[in-house]
Design a protein around this motif. Structure first.
Motif, short mmCIF file in Angstrom:
data_model
loop_
_atom_site.label_atom_id
_atom_site.label_comp_id
_atom_site.label_asym_id
_atom_site.label_seq_id
_atom_site.Cartn_x
_atom_site.Cartn_y
_atom_site.Cartn_z
N THR A 57 0.84 -1.19 0.00
CA THR A 57 0.00 0.00 0.00
C THR A 57 0.89 1.25 0.00
OG1 THR A 57 -0.12 0.07 2.42
CG2 THR A 57 -1.89 -1.11 1.28
N CYS A 58 0.36 2.33 -0.48
CA CYS A 58 1.09 3.59 -0.55
C CYS A 58 1.22 4.18 0.85
CB CYS A 58 0.35 4.58 -1.46
SG CYS A 58 1.11 6.21 -1.52
N PRO A 59 2.42 4.61 1.26
CA PRO A 59 2.59 5.20 2.60
C PRO A 59 1.94 6.58 2.71
CG PRO A 59 4.65 5.28 1.40
CD PRO A 59 3.70 4.51 0.55
N ASN A 60 1.61 7.21 1.58
CA ASN A 60 1.05 8.55 1.59
C ASN A 60 -0.47 8.54 1.63
OD1 ASN A 60 1.26 11.38 1.50
ND2 ASN A 60 0.94 11.38 -0.71
N CYS A 61 -1.08 7.77 0.72
CA CYS A 61 -2.56 7.81 0.63
C CYS A 61 -3.23 6.46 0.91
CB CYS A 61 -2.96 8.30 -0.75
SG CYS A 61 -2.53 7.17 -2.09
N ASN A 62 -2.47 5.44 1.27
CA ASN A 62 -2.97 4.09 1.59
C ASN A 62 -3.70 3.40 0.43
OD1 ASN A 62 -1.91 4.09 4.18
ND2 ASN A 62 -3.71 5.18 4.99
#
Length: 65
Positions: A57-62
């Motif tokens: 998953t993206c650490p910024n926007c999940n």
């Protein structure tokens, strides 16, 4: 009485030779080090932020990668 000027001409000696040899040795080593240690990263399709290849998953926007 005129002052005598002496000119010395050094074409390729001493410090210049050490500089050229150092450059010829260090430049290929630096290029190899750059490509050997380059990390691959994923780009999030939602926010365009980069994440590690192991991330799911993206650490910024999940968002799912």
């Amino acid at each position: 009485m005129s002052a005598e000027t002496t000119e010395t001409k050094e074409e390729f000696a001493g410090e210049m030779a050490v500089l050229v040899i150092g450059l010829l040795v260090c430049l290929p080593v630096g290029i190899y080090y750059y490509f050997a240690n380059k990390e691959e990263r994923k780009v999030c399709p939602e926010c365009r932020e980069t994440a590690d290849m192991s991330a799911s998953t993206c650490p910024n926007c999940n968002a799912d990668l």
